[in-house]
Design a protein around this motif. Structure first.
Motif, PDB file in Angstrom:
ATOM      1  N   THR A 349      40.683  20.912 -13.030  1.00 36.80           N
ATOM      2  CA  THR A 349      39.273  20.717 -13.356  1.00 36.80           C
ATOM      3  C   THR A 349      38.632  22.074 -13.612  1.00 36.80           C
ATOM      4  N   VAL A 350      37.499  22.046 -14.307  1.00 35.91           N
ATOM      5  CA  VAL A 350      36.741  23.273 -14.587  1.00 35.91           C
ATOM      6  C   VAL A 350      35.315  23.075 -14.086  1.00 35.91           C
ATOM      7  N   TYR A 351      34.846  24.003 -13.254  1.00 39.36           N
ATOM      8  CA  TYR A 351      33.489  23.940 -12.711  1.00 39.36           C
ATOM      9  C   TYR A 351      32.747  25.209 -13.118  1.00 39.36           C
ATOM     10  N   VAL A 352      31.693  25.034 -13.912  1.00 40.48           N
ATOM     11  CA  VAL A 352      30.894  26.149 -14.418  1.00 40.48           C
ATOM     12  C   VAL A 352      29.538  26.100 -13.731  1.00 40.48           C
ATOM     13  N   PHE A 353      29.183  27.181 -13.034  1.00 44.49           N
ATOM     14  CA  PHE A 353      27.951  27.160 -12.245  1.00 44.49           C
ATOM     15  C   PHE A 353      27.184  28.472 -12.391  1.00 44.49           C
ATOM     16  N   GLY A 354      25.862  28.344 -12.566  1.00 47.07           N
ATOM     17  CA  GLY A 354      24.982  29.504 -12.507  1.00 47.07           C
ATOM     18  C   GLY A 354      25.192  30.524 -13.604  1.00 47.07           C
ATOM     19  N   CYS A 355      25.677  30.110 -14.777  1.00 48.36           N
ATOM     20  CA  CYS A 355      25.922  31.041 -15.877  1.00 48.36           C
ATOM     21  C   CYS A 355      24.737  31.041 -16.846  1.00 48.36           C
ATOM     22  N   LYS A 356      24.563  32.152 -17.546  1.00 51.55           N
ATOM     23  CA  LYS A 356      23.421  32.289 -18.441  1.00 51.55           C
ATOM     24  C   LYS A 356      23.805  33.132 -19.652  1.00 51.55           C
ATOM     25  N   ASN A 357      23.357  32.691 -20.824  1.00 52.50           N
ATOM     26  CA  ASN A 357      23.583  33.432 -22.075  1.00 52.50           C
ATOM     27  C   ASN A 357      25.056  33.787 -22.258  1.00 52.50           C
ATOM     28  N   SER A 358      25.927  32.837 -22.025  1.00 53.91           N
ATOM     29  CA  SER A 358      27.365  33.087 -22.122  1.00 53.91           C
ATOM     30  C   SER A 358      28.039  31.963 -22.899  1.00 53.91           C
ATOM     31  N   VAL A 359      29.286  32.212 -23.297  1.00 54.25           N
ATOM     32  CA  VAL A 359      30.084  31.211 -24.003  1.00 54.25           C
ATOM     33  C   VAL A 359      31.462  31.153 -23.356  1.00 54.25           C
ATOM     34  N   LEU A 360      31.894  29.953 -23.011  1.00 57.27           N
ATOM     35  CA  LEU A 360      33.205  29.736 -22.398  1.00 57.27           C
ATOM     36  C   LEU A 360      34.061  28.883 -23.318  1.00 57.27           C
ATOM     37  N   GLN A 361      35.301  29.314 -23.552  1.00 59.42           N
ATOM     38  CA  GLN A 361      36.258  28.525 -24.314  1.00 59.42           C
ATOM     39  C   GLN A 361      37.359  28.038 -23.379  1.00 59.42           C
ATOM     40  N   ILE A 362      37.649  26.753 -23.448  1.00 58.00           N
ATOM     41  CA  ILE A 362      38.727  26.157 -22.655  1.00 58.00           C
ATOM     42  C   ILE A 362      39.809  25.722 -23.637  1.00 58.00           C
ATOM     43  N   GLN A 363      40.900  26.468 -23.675  1.00 56.41           N
ATOM     44  CA  GLN A 363      41.918  26.276 -24.703  1.00 56.41           C
ATOM     45  C   GLN A 363      43.070  25.437 -24.178  1.00 56.41           C
ATOM     46  N   GLY A 364      42.800  24.182 -23.947  1.00 55.53           N
ATOM     47  CA  GLY A 364      43.832  23.288 -23.449  1.00 55.53           C
ATOM     48  C   GLY A 364      43.196  22.034 -22.877  1.00 55.53           C
ATOM     49  N   LYS A 365      44.028  21.066 -22.520  1.00 52.27           N
ATOM     50  CA  LYS A 365      43.523  19.807 -21.960  1.00 52.27           C
ATOM     51  C   LYS A 365      43.340  19.958 -20.456  1.00 52.27           C
ATOM     52  N   VAL A 366      42.173  19.535 -19.959  1.00 52.56           N
ATOM     53  CA  VAL A 366      41.894  19.542 -18.527  1.00 52.56           C
ATOM     54  C   VAL A 366      41.419  18.158 -18.119  1.00 52.56           C
ATOM     55  N   ASN A 367      41.373  17.932 -16.806  1.00 52.43           N
ATOM     56  CA  ASN A 367      41.007  16.606 -16.320  1.00 52.43           C
ATOM     57  C   ASN A 367      39.510  16.366 -16.380  1.00 52.43           C
ATOM     58  N   ASN A 368      38.722  17.350 -15.943  1.00 53.92           N
ATOM     59  CA  ASN A 368      37.277  17.158 -15.861  1.00 53.92           C
ATOM     60  C   ASN A 368      36.582  18.502 -16.046  1.00 53.92           C
ATOM     61  N   ILE A 369      35.404  18.482 -16.668  1.00 51.23           N
ATOM     62  CA  ILE A 369      34.596  19.686 -16.853  1.00 51.23           C
ATOM     63  C   ILE A 369      33.190  19.397 -16.336  1.00 51.23           C
ATOM     64  N   THR A 370      32.677  20.275 -15.480  1.00 48.82           N
ATOM     65  CA  THR A 370      31.314  20.153 -14.969  1.00 48.82           C
ATOM     66  C   THR A 370      30.564  21.436 -15.259  1.00 48.82           C
ATOM     67  N   VAL A 371      29.415  21.306 -15.914  1.00 46.03           N
ATOM     68  CA  VAL A 371      28.538  22.451 -16.195  1.00 46.03           C
ATOM     69  C   VAL A 371      27.271  22.238 -15.372  1.00 46.03           C
ATOM     70  N   ASP A 372      27.053  23.083 -14.378  1.00 45.41           N
ATOM     71  CA  ASP A 372      25.999  22.862 -13.391  1.00 45.41           C
ATOM     72  C   ASP A 372      25.067  24.076 -13.317  1.00 45.41           C
ATOM     73  N   ASN A 373      23.761  23.810 -13.397  1.00 44.90           N
ATOM     74  CA  ASN A 373      22.739  24.839 -13.178  1.00 44.90           C
ATOM     75  C   ASN A 373      22.939  26.051 -14.094  1.00 44.90           C
ATOM     76  N   CYS A 374      23.170  25.809 -15.380  1.00 43.47           N
ATOM     77  CA  CYS A 374      23.372  26.880 -16.351  1.00 43.47           C
ATOM     78  C   CYS A 374      22.232  26.899 -17.366  1.00 43.47           C
ATOM     79  N   THR A 375      21.965  28.070 -17.918  1.00 42.38           N
ATOM     80  CA  THR A 375      20.893  28.242 -18.894  1.00 42.38           C
ATOM     81  C   THR A 375      21.437  28.931 -20.137  1.00 42.38           C
ATOM     82  N   LYS A 376      21.141  28.342 -21.290  1.00 41.86           N
ATOM     83  CA  LYS A 376      21.604  28.894 -22.574  1.00 41.86           C
ATOM     84  C   LYS A 376      23.099  29.194 -22.515  1.00 41.86           C
ATOM     85  N   MET A 377      23.851  28.207 -22.108  1.00 41.61           N
ATOM     86  CA  MET A 377      25.300  28.324 -21.939  1.00 41.61           C
ATOM     87  C   MET A 377      26.009  27.528 -23.022  1.00 41.61           C
TER      88      MET A 377
END
Length: 477
Positions: A349-377
């Protein structure tokens, strides 16, 4: 645009016009020494690529001007540099690793110009600049030397490199779709330069990589560096190239194995060290731009955090790490546009928390993605087995390049969802959220994205013993 580049482009246009009226291939070659290699079909085809696609990008940029024109000039210079290398390859024996570093240096420097334009303070054309700079990673297909070189095959490399740039290209298309047709024309021209332009060129002439001349001249080796005189400061190393310059491999900080081959070539080129030292011990943190000033928690050879107060959240230091082998944690990343997770599988799983003004690339298959409390992400992923969840966010953009059965948006203000054709069957649920827009590809392969706003207001009517809820329509129909 400098005079030499204009002359090359004009020569390419003359060649294309001669062919269109039935002329033969024996048109005078551009003034680059009169070598027979310039009349080779692959070089002629590259001239045609420049005249058909690069010139179109430059023409669209002329109508816009400013920074967009500057980055378009840098793109033209990079393609011109690659053309010169293709000519030399036909005249030169395959060099060793140190010689290859020196051989590819002109291309690296040309791409570095575009990368420099995309850095620094944010401008009104930041998305244009990032699109142009990131797209030039595709030119690194010329560095492919075999299956063990650390790169994808040339055709795949071009396609993968454009996918990284397309995230920002889509932003340009959406922002200017109803504002300025010149910007839309520029974005479409840039995409067609790579797909189908460069991809089809590589497919037709170099599907297995460049073919060196076994009987040609020997490539010049890197000049020996003289020791600095006592009391004099050592020369500064050249500016690092964009992280995506070389291949999809170079932008993969999560791999635990050090990269070798061409990934090491370009990293060493920008290290400021002797070119023959340490080529087989290049780790991912050495291959990212601005690597000298990165720090942070590192549990694997991954991109650390940029030093300085702007990179740290009040909640804690930045993280990008795999915990217990099952959960990727990306936390408190500020102003980072090159975050990448590549060493993942469908059980993680991928958990993204508290990020701002950023870009994340996930290059593959994962089970679950959660983006929590992020701004301009921004989050770009390929496939998710269960769901992609967006919660407590503001101004986020999520792009699915593969499939996703469920996407949920909860307590979020401002969310752009980009769905691929394989993800059109996704179930999208929303609660306590506003300004949710879903963009889907057009019916034509190169058609515009269609934007659909999900309703955020509803009418509740008591009927036949129960409440019937329908969304408010703003279509005026």
């Amino acid at each position: 645009m400098d005079e030499s580049l204009v002359k090359r482009l004009e020569a390419a246009v003359v060649r294309l016009e001669a062919l269109s009226i039935g002329g033969s291939r024996q048109v005078a070659a551009p003034e680059d020494g009169g070598d027979a290699a310039t009349t080779d079909p692959s070089i002629v085809a590259f001239d045609d690529l420049i005249s058909q696609y690069v010139v179109r990008v430059a023409s669209a940029a002329e109508k816009i001007g400013g920074k967009v024109l500057d980055v378009s000039k840098a793109i033209a210079e990079a393609f011109s540099a690659e053309r010169e290398l293709l000519v030399k390859i036909k005249q030169t024996q395959k060099p060793d690793m140190a010689g290859l570093i020196e051989f590819l240096k002109p291309l690296n420097e040309a791409i570095g110009k575009a990368s420099a334009l995309a850095e620094g303070r944010r401008s009104d054309f930041s998305h244009h600049l990032k699109t142009g700079a990131d797209s030039l990673a595709a030119l690194a297909w010329i560095a492919y030397t075999g299956k063990d070189c650390g790169m994808s095959m040339p055709i795949a490399h071009v396609e993968e490199s454009w996918q990284m740039a397309e995230f920002y290209c889509n932003k340009v298309l959406v922002e200017y779709r109803n504002k300025d047709v010149n910007h839309v024309e520029w974005a479409k021209a840039l995409k067609e330069l790579y797909l189908p332009g460069l991809r089809d060129y590589v497919k037709a002439h170099y599907p297995l990589g460049p073919v060196w001349n076994a009987t040609g001249k020997i490539a010049a080796a890197a000049p020996a560096k003289a020791a600095p005189t006592r009391g004099a400061p050592a020369p500064a190393p050249p500016p690092p190239p964009p992280a995506s310059l070389f291949s999809s491999e170079t932008a993969q900080p999560s791999s635990t194995a050090p990269k070798e081959g061409m990934s090491a070539v370009f990293a060493e080129l920008n290290s400021g060290k002797p070119v023959t030292s340490g080529l087989k011990k290049v780790t991912a943190d050495m291959k990212t731009k601005n690597r000298a000033d990165r720090s942070g928690i590192v549990t694997a050879p991954e991109k650390g955090a940029r030093a300085g107060s702007s990179s740290f959240s009040k909640s804690g230091p930045p993280k990008l790490e795999l915990q217990m082998g099952r959960k990727w944690v990306v936390e408190n990343q500020i102003g980072r546009n090159n975050l990448v997770i590549d060493d993942c599988d469908s059980k993680q799983t991928v958990y993204v928390f508290g990020c701002k003004n950023s870009v994340l690339q996930i290059q593959g298959k994962v089970n679950n993605i959660t983006v929590d409390n992020c701004t301009k992400m921004g989050v770009v992923f390929k496939d998710v087995v269960a769901a992609c969840e967006i919660v407590n966010c503001s101004g986020v953009e999520v792009q699915c390049q593969g499939s996703a059965p469920t996407i949920s948006v909860d307590n979020t203000a401002g969310c752009q969802l980009y769905l691929s054709k394989d993800a059109l069957g996704a179930s999208i649920t929303s609660a306590k959220s506003s300004e949710i827009n879903v963009l889907v590809p057009g019916s034509e392969p190169d058609g515009d994205w269609a934007e659909h706003a999900l309703p955020q207001q509803y009418i509740h009517v008591y009927k036949d013993g129960q409440f019937v809820t329908t969304p408010v329509s703003h279509s005026g129909g």
